[in-house]
Design an enzyme around this catalytic site. Structure first.
Site, PDB file in Angstrom:
ATOM      1  N   TRP A   1      21.157 -25.365 -29.116  1.00 36.07           N
ATOM      2  CA  TRP A   1      20.810 -24.621 -30.321  1.00 36.07           C
ATOM      3  C   TRP A   1      20.196 -25.588 -31.348  1.00 36.07           C
ATOM      4  CZ3 TRP A   1      22.735 -25.170 -35.370  1.00 36.07           C
ATOM      5  CH2 TRP A   1      22.306 -24.167 -36.269  1.00 36.07           C
TER       6      TRP A   1
ATOM      7  N   ASP B   1      16.718  -9.079 -42.622  1.00 38.69           N
ATOM      8  CA  ASP B   1      17.448  -9.674 -41.495  1.00 38.69           C
ATOM      9  C   ASP B   1      18.882  -9.155 -41.473  1.00 38.69           C
ATOM     10  OD1 ASP B   1      18.558 -12.067 -39.740  1.00 38.69           O
ATOM     11  OD2 ASP B   1      16.387 -12.271 -39.698  1.00 38.69           O
TER      12      ASP B   1
ATOM     13  N   ARG C   1      30.430 -16.687 -31.659  1.00 42.94           N
ATOM     14  CA  ARG C   1      30.084 -16.132 -32.972  1.00 42.94           C
ATOM     15  C   ARG C   1      30.951 -14.880 -33.229  1.00 42.94           C
ATOM     16  NH1 ARG C   1      24.715 -13.895 -36.083  1.00 42.94           N
ATOM     17  NH2 ARG C   1      24.829 -15.337 -37.800  1.00 42.94           N
TER      18      ARG C   1
ATOM     19  N   LYS D   1      13.066  -7.188 -35.348  1.00 45.38           N
ATOM     20  CA  LYS D   1      13.505  -8.476 -34.783  1.00 45.38           C
ATOM     21  C   LYS D   1      14.769  -8.184 -33.984  1.00 45.38           C
ATOM     22  CE  LYS D   1      15.273 -12.981 -36.340  1.00 45.38           C
ATOM     23  NZ  LYS D   1      15.566 -13.751 -37.569  1.00 45.38           N
ATOM     24  N   TRP D   2      14.711  -8.386 -32.679  1.00 43.60           N
ATOM     25  CA  TRP D   2      15.821  -8.067 -31.756  1.00 43.60           C
ATOM     26  C   TRP D   2      16.516  -9.377 -31.421  1.00 43.60           C
ATOM     27  CZ3 TRP D   2      15.890  -3.516 -28.066  1.00 43.60           C
ATOM     28  CH2 TRP D   2      16.913  -3.627 -27.101  1.00 43.60           C
ATOM     29  N   ASP D   3      17.720  -9.517 -31.899  1.00 40.67           N
ATOM     30  CA  ASP D   3      18.439 -10.787 -31.741  1.00 40.67           C
ATOM     31  C   ASP D   3      19.464 -10.699 -30.625  1.00 40.67           C
ATOM     32  OD1 ASP D   3      19.207 -13.374 -32.331  1.00 40.67           O
ATOM     33  OD2 ASP D   3      19.427 -13.003 -34.481  1.00 40.67           O
ATOM     34  N   MET D   4      19.965 -11.849 -30.191  1.00 40.15           N
ATOM     35  CA  MET D   4      21.016 -11.914 -29.163  1.00 40.15           C
ATOM     36  C   MET D   4      21.756 -13.219 -29.416  1.00 40.15           C
ATOM     37  SD  MET D   4      21.304 -13.118 -25.556  1.00 40.15           S
ATOM     38  CE  MET D   4      22.230 -12.449 -24.212  1.00 40.15           C
TER      39      MET D   4
ATOM     40  N   CYS E   1      14.472 -12.665 -30.226  1.00 37.54           N
ATOM     41  CA  CYS E   1      15.153 -13.807 -30.826  1.00 37.54           C
ATOM     42  C   CYS E   1      16.478 -13.946 -30.098  1.00 37.54           C
ATOM     43  CB  CYS E   1      15.387 -13.478 -32.299  1.00 37.54           C
ATOM     44  SG  CYS E   1      16.429 -14.641 -33.180  1.00 37.54           S
TER      45      CYS E   1
ATOM     46  N   ASP F   1      16.346 -21.580 -34.698  1.00 41.97           N
ATOM     47  CA  ASP F   1      16.985 -21.447 -36.008  1.00 41.97           C
ATOM     48  C   ASP F   1      16.776 -22.701 -36.847  1.00 41.97           C
ATOM     49  OD1 ASP F   1      17.892 -18.904 -35.878  1.00 41.97           O
ATOM     50  OD2 ASP F   1      19.911 -19.415 -35.208  1.00 41.97           O
TER      51      ASP F   1
HETATM   52  C1  GLA Z   1      20.274 -15.653 -35.465  1.00 40.16           C
HETATM   53  C2  GLA Z   1      18.779 -15.693 -35.715  1.00 40.16           C
HETATM   54  C3  GLA Z   1      18.527 -15.920 -37.190  1.00 40.16           C
HETATM   55  C4  GLA Z   1      19.187 -14.835 -37.984  1.00 40.16           C
HETATM   56  C5  GLA Z   1      20.664 -14.774 -37.671  1.00 40.16           C
HETATM   57  C6  GLA Z   1      21.312 -13.583 -38.323  1.00 40.16           C
HETATM   58  O1  GLA Z   1      20.852 -16.895 -35.637  1.00 40.16           O
HETATM   59  O2  GLA Z   1      18.166 -16.653 -34.945  1.00 40.16           O
HETATM   60  O3  GLA Z   1      17.148 -15.958 -37.437  1.00 40.16           O
HETATM   61  O4  GLA Z   1      18.568 -13.618 -37.683  1.00 40.16           O
HETATM   62  O5  GLA Z   1      20.899 -14.680 -36.278  1.00 40.16           O
HETATM   63  O6  GLA Z   1      22.643 -13.486 -38.031  1.00 40.16           O
END
Ligand code: GLA
Length: 632
Positions: free
Chosen positions: A100, A267, A344, A377-380, A427, A449
């Site tokens: 990371w 976000d 997390r 923005k689709w995060d994981m 993301c 990040d």
């Molecule tokens: C991840 C993404 C960040 C942000 C955070 C929000 O870490 O990479 O850009 O969106 O989640 O919790």
């Protein structure tokens, strides 16, 4: 098993791969496909090897389909996508490793006897290794020499390895990692592996990368935004984290519009009781305490400022402290009788179940419809763990990792089908799932990040080995930088971020007037090069892993009439050396004007004799040269 040749066919075009991302053609004459059928008659099973060659790219795309015709079930314990034998071992293996905030750092090591492998067993392609490797001749560098590049169009567990045997031949093997994989097929069922894309270059590593860039930009990425310059965005994450309300968001949007930005991204933190990262994943309804009046009203105000409106979501996850978990505790992946492993503070949803996928996507669609979102923005934010699905029998748990990835693809496909004009950025806690599979759905991916401009030099350089710069989300953030604590000039941050899909991620209302002025200029300067970032040829010129003094890269327009060299001078020196740089890819016979000085050079002079870098003082200084072809 003993699979022997049965038959083959060759046809124009390229078939789709059921449920999987893959490179494609827009017309049949762009490519030809060979289907080679092998059969093992004792188990009544066929293997179909698919090879596609493209007219316009030095590429072979290869995948495998297993077809079971046996009355007895068969079980696949390994189903790799490709195996390539090279007749000698005089190569160096290049791969992208990291963690990371330090993703895709380039490693180069000699091939030797035995196996060298990179892999992920984290359920996603991972920070640790990327599903990409290259074999370069020992004398090959960025600009010349033979290179093979291998890339897996897949976002889950993978294995990529080279094996040198005792006759000095080298074998490359790539595909879904066999660990934790076990797939049962009954009569009439088939299993399609992901696609591996192999690129050949005689023009060194830049040559290899440029093929990946063009192929992935134009025949893997899809949709309205594929060929379009992307809007300059402002993202609320590093500006406010979870601490915002509607007036604060509107203030940020107002400042963004004033500076010339084009897209506002709200976000994490807008839904459920999400005041921190311990809770609310799965509750995709607006938090009215923070956003009084709701999202549609906020979005309307933001649209009214002339900005597009985008939203962050993390559809694959569930928090234990959520209404969703309270209602459906068995919707999380968890192994019966075992303690759950959290990351997390969250768990993976069991999206292999259709009712789970439908529930989540319906919630999200409702929100996107209501606020007329232009971007997602689709995060994981965690890897896949506690891998056991309550919906599958014990003996089929070896299917869960792959079914999870297929489920992600299905959910993403439903999103892009429903909103053809939506700009989609994927993301994964930064760049934990930056792979070719994702590019099929989202033409841009948040790169890391880590927004520190100096750390980004390495991350973006490494990423460019296998992926186009138009895919790399890159933002200007505040200093001292939140991840590294480093202080860099505002202009340098802009130079680095504007070499990707450009944006800002800081509290604009707290910016000094001087930085605001720089940001305005930066945005105008970006407008001058945005078409080059989107579709120009990208060259790596000076490697940040080898050079401690400066880093350089370059964009060249398709017609070679325009080029921009960008970079950063890392450390100041008293009475410095003279460093020359050599632009690439120009027309030797054309005349180019250096826009800053008005001086004119031939392409040959620039490429062969080079030009000196400016003598700057102070650390982390930006470098930028623009040359345009002029009449002699
Ligand atoms: C991840 C993404 C960040 C942000 C955070 C929000 O870490 O990479 O850009 O969106 O989640 O919790």
């Amino acid at each position: 098993v003993e699979f022997v040749y049965k038959e083959h066919k060759i046809y124009n075009g390229k078939p789709k791969l059921e449920g999987l991302p893959a490179t494609y053609v827009e017309s049949g004459d762009e490519a030809q496909t060979l289907e080679l059928v092998l059969e093992d008659t004792s188990i009544n099973t066929r293997i179909v090897l698919l090879y596609t060659i493209y007219e316009a790219f030095p590429v072979i795309a290869r995948s495998v389909r297993f077809e079971c015709d046996s009355d007895e079930k068969i079980t696949l314990l390994s189903a790799m996508s490709a195996c390539v034998d090279l007749p000698d071992k005089d190569y160096e293996m290049i791969d992208l490793a990291g963690v990371w905030a330090r993703e895709r750092h380039v490693r180069r090591h000699k091939l030797d006897y035995g196996i060298q492998s990179i892999y992920s067993m984290r359920g996603c392609s991972s920070y640790q290794f990327n599903p990409f490797l290259a074999l370069a001749r020992e004398n090959a560098d960025e600009f010349q020499g033979q290179v093979y590049g291998f890339s897996l169009v897949y976002s889950g567990n993978f294995l990529a390895q080279t094996e040198v045997d005792n006759y000095d031949t080298a074998r490359v093997l790539m595909g879904i990692h066999p660990n934790g994989f076990k797939w049962t097929l009954g009569k009439g069922e088939s299993f399609q592996t992901p696609e591996m894309v192999m690129v050949y270059s005689e023009a060194g590593l830049n040559g290899m990368s440029q093929t990946f860039h063009k192929l992935y930009r134009t025949r893997l990425a899809r949709g309205t935004w594929r060929d379009k310059v992307r809007p300059i965005l402002i993202n609320s994450w590093e500006a406010f984290y979870f601490d915002f309300d509607a007036p604060k968001l509107l203030g940020l949007a107002d400042a963004a519009a004033d500076l010339g930005m084009e897209l506002f991204v709200l976000d994490d933190g807008w839904f459920g009781k999400r005041d921190n990262d311990w809770c609310a994943l799965g509750d995709w309804e607006v938090n009215e305490e923070k956003i009084k009046g709701g999202l549609p009203a906020l979005a309307e105000r933001i649209h009214g400022l002339g900005l597009k409106f985008g939203l962050w979501v993390e559809p694959e996850m569930i928090s234990e402290d959520s209404d969703l978990y309270r209602e459906y505790p068995d919707w999380a992946l968890k192994i019966p009788g075992r303690a759950m492993n959290r990351s997390r503070h969250q768990l993976n949803l069991d999206i292999t179940r259709k009712e789970v996928r439908d529930h989540i996507m319906n919630q999200i669609f409702k929100v996107l419809d209501a606020c007329k979102a232009d971007y997602v923005k689709w995060d994981m934010n965690r890897s896949v763990d506690n891998v056991f699905s309550a919906a599958l029998p014990k003996e089929r748990q070896g299917e869960v990792y792959h079914r999870y990835v297929l489920a992600v693809y299905e959910m993403m496909e439903s999103l892009v089908q429903r909103y053809p004009n939506l700009l989609f950025e994927s993301c994964s806690g930064g760049g934990g799932r930056f792979d070719a599979g994702m590019l099929y759905y989202s033409p841009q991916i948040w790169c890391s990040d880590n927004t520190d401009a100096i750390d980004r030099l390495k991350i973006q350089y490494g990423t460019s080995f296998g992926y186009p710069v138009s895919a790399m989300g890159a933002h200007v953030s505040v200093c001292p930088n939140h991840q590294s604590g480093r202080i860099t000039p505002f202009e340098t941050r802009g130079t680095v971020a504007s070499s990707g899909t450009f944006g800002y991620e800081l509290d604009l209302m707290k910016m000094s007037e001087e930085d605001k002025k720089t940001a305005r200029e930066q945005i105008l300067k970006y407008k001058e090069i945005e078409h080059l970032v989107q579709s120009g040829d990208y060259y790596r010129l000076i490697n940040p892993f080898e050079n401690n003094n400066h880093v350089l890269w370059q964009f060249v327009s398709k017609d070679k009439k325009e080029t921009v060299v960008c970079g950063v001078r890392l450390h100041s020196e008293a009475n410095p050396y003279i460093y020359l740089f050599y632009p690439q890819g120009l027309d030797a016979d054309l005349h180019y004007e250096d826009i800053a000085t008005g001086k004119v050079y031939t392409g040959a002079a620039l490429m062969k004799a080079g030009l000196p870098l400016p003598l700057t003082t102070g650390d982390y200084q930006p470098i930028r040269f623009t040359f345009k072809a002029v009449e002699k």
